[in-house]
Write a protein that holds these residues in place. Structure first.
Motif, PDB file in Angstrom:
ATOM      1  N   THR A 201       0.926  -1.297  -0.065  1.00  0.00           N
ATOM      2  CA  THR A 201       0.006  -0.052   0.001  1.00  0.00           C
ATOM      3  C   THR A 201       0.867   1.344   0.073  1.00  0.00           C
ATOM      4  OG1 THR A 201      -0.183  -0.122   2.546  1.00  0.00           O
ATOM      5  CG2 THR A 201      -1.864  -1.007   1.109  1.00  0.00           C
ATOM      6  N   ASN A 202       2.102   0.930   0.066  1.00  0.00           N
ATOM      7  CA  ASN A 202       3.114   2.406   0.318  1.00  0.00           C
ATOM      8  C   ASN A 202       3.887   2.609  -1.186  1.00  0.00           C
ATOM      9  OD1 ASN A 202       2.793   2.657   3.114  1.00  0.00           O
ATOM     10  ND2 ASN A 202       4.609   0.978   3.497  1.00  0.00           N
ATOM     11  N   THR A 203       3.122   1.906  -2.239  1.00  0.00           N
ATOM     12  CA  THR A 203       3.748   1.874  -3.491  1.00  0.00           C
ATOM     13  C   THR A 203       3.241   3.438  -3.995  1.00  0.00           C
ATOM     14  OG1 THR A 203       3.451  -0.335  -4.207  1.00  0.00           O
ATOM     15  CG2 THR A 203       3.706   1.079  -5.871  1.00  0.00           C
ATOM     16  N   SER A 204       4.403   4.028  -4.492  1.00  0.00           N
ATOM     17  CA  SER A 204       3.859   5.473  -5.109  1.00  0.00           C
ATOM     18  C   SER A 204       4.239   5.340  -6.606  1.00  0.00           C
ATOM     19  CB  SER A 204       4.922   6.668  -4.537  1.00  0.00           C
ATOM     20  OG  SER A 204       6.278   6.206  -4.527  1.00  0.00           O
TER      21      SER A 204
ATOM     22  N   LEU B 100      -4.367   1.271  -3.592  1.00  0.00           N
ATOM     23  CA  LEU B 100      -3.124   1.971  -3.643  1.00  0.00           C
ATOM     24  C   LEU B 100      -3.150   3.242  -3.218  1.00  0.00           C
ATOM     25  CD1 LEU B 100      -1.462   0.163  -6.733  1.00  0.00           C
ATOM     26  CD2 LEU B 100      -1.077  -0.360  -4.001  1.00  0.00           C
ATOM     27  N   PRO B 101      -3.401   3.796  -1.923  1.00  0.00           N
ATOM     28  CA  PRO B 101      -3.847   4.904  -1.645  1.00  0.00           C
ATOM     29  C   PRO B 101      -2.664   6.228  -2.085  1.00  0.00           C
ATOM     30  CG  PRO B 101      -3.367   3.832   0.026  1.00  0.00           C
ATOM     31  CD  PRO B 101      -3.567   2.873  -0.840  1.00  0.00           C
ATOM     32  N   GLY B 102      -1.474   5.648  -2.006  1.00  0.00           N
ATOM     33  CA  GLY B 102      -0.222   6.445  -2.087  1.00  0.00           C
ATOM     34  C   GLY B 102       0.486   6.456  -3.800  1.00  0.00           C
ATOM     35  N   LEU B 103      -0.407   5.654  -4.736  1.00  0.00           N
ATOM     36  CA  LEU B 103       0.331   5.671  -5.860  1.00  0.00           C
ATOM     37  C   LEU B 103       0.087   6.894  -6.676  1.00  0.00           C
ATOM     38  CD1 LEU B 103       1.309   3.715  -7.788  1.00  0.00           C
ATOM     39  CD2 LEU B 103      -0.833   3.284  -8.882  1.00  0.00           C
ATOM     40  N   ARG B 104       1.318   7.570  -7.076  1.00  0.00           N
ATOM     41  CA  ARG B 104       1.416   8.716  -7.746  1.00  0.00           C
ATOM     42  C   ARG B 104       1.759   8.446  -9.347  1.00  0.00           C
ATOM     43  NH1 ARG B 104      -0.224   9.709  -3.567  1.00  0.00           N
ATOM     44  NH2 ARG B 104       0.364  11.280  -1.954  1.00  0.00           N
ATOM     45  N   LEU B 105       2.280   7.463  -9.833  1.00  0.00           N
ATOM     46  CA  LEU B 105       2.699   7.153 -11.123  1.00  0.00           C
ATOM     47  C   LEU B 105       2.509   5.658 -11.652  1.00  0.00           C
ATOM     48  CD1 LEU B 105       5.577   8.580 -13.256  1.00  0.00           C
ATOM     49  CD2 LEU B 105       4.992   6.358 -13.304  1.00  0.00           C
ATOM     50  N   LEU B 106       1.534   5.605 -12.795  1.00  0.00           N
ATOM     51  CA  LEU B 106       1.232   4.369 -13.202  1.00  0.00           C
ATOM     52  C   LEU B 106       1.332   4.442 -14.544  1.00  0.00           C
ATOM     53  CD1 LEU B 106       0.122   1.511 -13.060  1.00  0.00           C
ATOM     54  CD2 LEU B 106      -2.162   2.546 -13.346  1.00  0.00           C
ATOM     55  N   SER B 107       2.639   3.320 -15.092  1.00  0.00           N
ATOM     56  CA  SER B 107       2.923   3.214 -16.293  1.00  0.00           C
ATOM     57  C   SER B 107       2.479   1.790 -17.009  1.00  0.00           C
ATOM     58  CB  SER B 107       4.410   3.550 -16.743  1.00  0.00           C
ATOM     59  OG  SER B 107       4.690   3.264 -17.999  1.00  0.00           O
TER      60      SER B 107
END
Length: 267
Positions: free
Chosen positions: A52-55, A75-82
């Motif tokens: 859950t800490n994945t950003s 994933l409440p901390g995800l900022r970038l998804l490629s």
């Protein structure tokens, strides 16, 4: 040989000083704090065992074809998804739930043909969306409209169909030029006579025919009312004409009589 026992207070202190367990990392990926790299791993779906800490999550250059409902764990901390260079053909309207903090989404170099606004509604923080190099012939303006924080939209290298259907998107692009990146690469593919023509080079006069031929609600109501009446009237007209033809033929079969009396004979 006697057993050496650790006093209770000392054991408790050792447990407190023990380093925390490392966050879960999918077996096929490389992980560092906050960053999960699953690129070029031959994956056909999104790994579920993500911290859950994945950003930052890299899923590029895999074989993912579909993002179904809830494809991602929360994933409440995800900022970038490629997801660049996959084989994505379909994204379910509930596929991106739980990614409300996402700021950058890269879906370029896939096989997407249709996208719906509902898919992007959970992404209330998204600032950059890359849809370049897909198979989009048109795009609902509701897709970028569903992203209140959108600052950069990339749409280059798609086979855009430059007909009246692209008018709503052209209007959105014209009113949000500052958000459209690589504007010169938004080129028509269809029809053939407009192949490689820049979409942003169109003007209001280019869509004049589309605006003139569009029907207002009043036109639809009139057509709905007049249509059944015209159908019934055509039935009555055909019946009337048929009756006249039958009457005409019946008269021709009757014997002819001369004007002088008693000259009429029936053979």
């Amino acid at each position: 040989m006697g057993c050496w026992r650790v006093p209770g207070p000392v054991l408790a202190l050792l447990l407190l000083l023990r380093p925390p367990a490392s966050p879960a990392c999918p077996a096929a990926c490389r992980c560092t704090p906050g960053d999960v790299d699953c690129a070029e791993r031959g994956l056909r779906e999104v790994p579920w065992s993500l911290s859950t800490n994945t950003s930052t999550l890299w899923l590029g250059y895999n074989f993912i074809t579909v993002l179904g409902p809830r494809s991602f764990p929360p994933l409440p901390g995800l900022r970038l998804l490629s997801l660049v260079h996959n084989r994505l053909e379909l994204i379910h309207s509930r596929a991106l739930l739980g990614l409300g903090a996402l700021q950058e989404l890269d879906l370029s170099h896939n096989h997407l043909t249709v996208l719906t606004p509902e898919t992007f509604l959970p992404l209330t923080s998204l600032a950059t969306l890359n849809l370049g190099s897909n198979r989009l012939g048109e795009l609902e303006p509701g897709v970028p409209g569903a992203l209140p924080q959108l600052q950069a939209l990339l749409l280059q290298d798609n086979p855009w169909v430059c007909s009246c259907g692209i008018l709503p998107l052209w209007r959105w692009l014209s009113h949000n030029r500052e958000k459209v990146q690589e504007k010169s690469l938004l080129l028509c593919r269809v029809p053939e006579q407009l192949n490689k023509y820049p979409i942003m080079a169109f003007g209001d006069e280019s869509f004049r025919q589309c605006q003139e031929t569009s029907l207002s609600p009043q036109h639809y109501i009139s057509a709905f009312i007049i249509g059944p009446f015209s159908f019934i009237a055509s039935i009555f007209f055909c019946t009337f004409m048929g009756s006249l033809i039958v009457f005409y033929h019946s008269q021709r079969r009757e014997p002819r009589c001369w004007r002088r009396p008693r000259v009429c004979r029936v053979h």
